[in-house]
Motif scaffolding. Structure first.
Motif, short mmCIF file in Angstrom:
data_model
loop_
_atom_site.label_atom_id
_atom_site.label_comp_id
_atom_site.label_asym_id
_atom_site.label_seq_id
_atom_site.Cartn_x
_atom_site.Cartn_y
_atom_site.Cartn_z
N GLY A 194 -130.47 8.14 -49.07
CA GLY A 194 -129.68 7.85 -47.81
C GLY A 194 -129.98 6.79 -47.42
O GLY A 194 -129.40 6.85 -45.84
N ASP A 228 -118.07 6.89 -44.40
CA ASP A 228 -118.26 7.07 -43.71
C ASP A 228 -119.60 5.73 -43.70
O ASP A 228 -118.90 4.30 -42.66
CB ASP A 228 -118.15 7.65 -42.48
CG ASP A 228 -117.75 8.66 -41.85
OD1 ASP A 228 -116.54 7.98 -41.86
OD2 ASP A 228 -117.94 9.94 -40.97
N LYS A 229 -120.36 6.60 -44.40
CA LYS A 229 -121.51 5.33 -43.96
C LYS A 229 -120.91 3.74 -44.64
O LYS A 229 -121.18 3.03 -44.58
CB LYS A 229 -122.26 6.08 -44.64
CG LYS A 229 -123.13 7.03 -43.95
CD LYS A 229 -124.54 7.43 -44.84
CE LYS A 229 -125.40 8.79 -44.20
NZ LYS A 229 -126.30 8.98 -44.83
N SER A 288 -129.66 2.60 -45.46
CA SER A 288 -128.09 2.01 -45.39
C SER A 288 -127.18 1.35 -46.14
O SER A 288 -127.65 1.10 -47.16
CB SER A 288 -128.23 1.11 -44.46
OG SER A 288 -129.12 0.00 -44.89
N GLY A 305 -124.06 10.74 -49.24
CA GLY A 305 -123.65 11.45 -47.53
C GLY A 305 -124.80 12.18 -47.31
O GLY A 305 -125.97 12.69 -47.75
N ASP A 306 -124.76 13.19 -45.68
CA ASP A 306 -125.76 13.66 -45.42
C ASP A 306 -125.89 15.26 -45.98
O ASP A 306 -124.37 15.29 -46.45
CB ASP A 306 -125.10 13.77 -43.70
CG ASP A 306 -125.82 12.83 -42.76
OD1 ASP A 306 -126.41 11.54 -43.35
OD2 ASP A 306 -124.60 12.34 -41.74
N VAL A 365 -123.66 5.10 -52.41
CA VAL A 365 -124.08 5.56 -50.90
C VAL A 365 -123.93 6.94 -51.02
O VAL A 365 -123.19 8.00 -51.22
CB VAL A 365 -122.94 5.18 -49.82
CG1 VAL A 365 -123.39 5.67 -48.66
CG2 VAL A 365 -122.28 3.97 -49.98
N SER A 409 -118.91 11.92 -44.71
CA SER A 409 -120.17 11.67 -44.47
C SER A 409 -120.69 10.05 -45.03
O SER A 409 -120.71 8.60 -44.81
CB SER A 409 -121.06 12.17 -44.23
OG SER A 409 -122.43 11.41 -43.72
N ALA A 410 -120.71 10.33 -46.77
CA ALA A 410 -120.59 8.91 -47.65
C ALA A 410 -119.54 8.02 -46.94
O ALA A 410 -119.78 6.93 -47.34
CB ALA A 410 -120.69 9.35 -48.67
#
Length: 153
Positions: free
Chosen positions: A48, A149-150, A50, A68-69, A66, A146-147
């Motif tokens: 998780g 967005d990251k 960056s 996600g949360d 990536v 979430s993924a």
């Protein structure tokens, strides 16, 4: 005749109660995640960290993974990993999802591949809920967003 009616009604009511008491859930029929068609990343991105390119070149066209949360659902957490290349989601895997019981396993073996396919086609978390797997679908879309967005998509 009346006795047969009473027995039939009682049996039907019992069946309905049993069906309604089943956990309509968020899980998968396999002890391991459903096949998602891609490799699972390892290293800092798998935990998780960056998002960065997973190849040594660091170019914009390099694929990166990536995570996600984790999204908590009624039946347990769901976490999604996306692979991004050239600004597009090319693969999605689900390293964490509920799989504690046979119902969870059965539902997720059907729901997770369908959610993956829809998300890759839509290139977004705005996808349809899988019937019978509402909690899984909701958790999946939360972690997917979430993924996304990251990843800056």
């Amino acid at each position: 005749m009346v006795r047969r009616f009473i027995v039939t009604t009682a049996a039907t009511a019992s069946g309905v109660v049993l069906l309604l008491s089943l956990k309509t859930a968020v899980a998968d029929s396999n002890p391991s995640p459903p096949t998602t068609g891609g490799a699972v990343a390892s290293g800092p991105l798998a935990s998780g960290a960056s998002p960065r390119a997973t190849s040594g070149s660091g170019s914009a066209s390099a694929a990166r993974t990536v995570t996600g949360d984790a999204a908590n659902t009624r039946y347990g957490p769901i976490q999604v990993k996306i692979t991004v290349k050239d600004g597009k989601i090319t693969d999605i895997s689900v390293p964490e999802y509920p799989k504690e019981n046979p119902v969870d396993k059965m539902l997720n073996s059907r729901a997770l591949p369908q959610l993956r396919q829809e998300a890759i086609a839509a290139q977004s978390s705005h996808i349809d809920v899988v019937s019978g797997a509402t909690y899984t679908s909701d958790g999946y879309t939360q972690s997917l967003q979430s993924a996304i967005d990251k990843a800056g998509l």
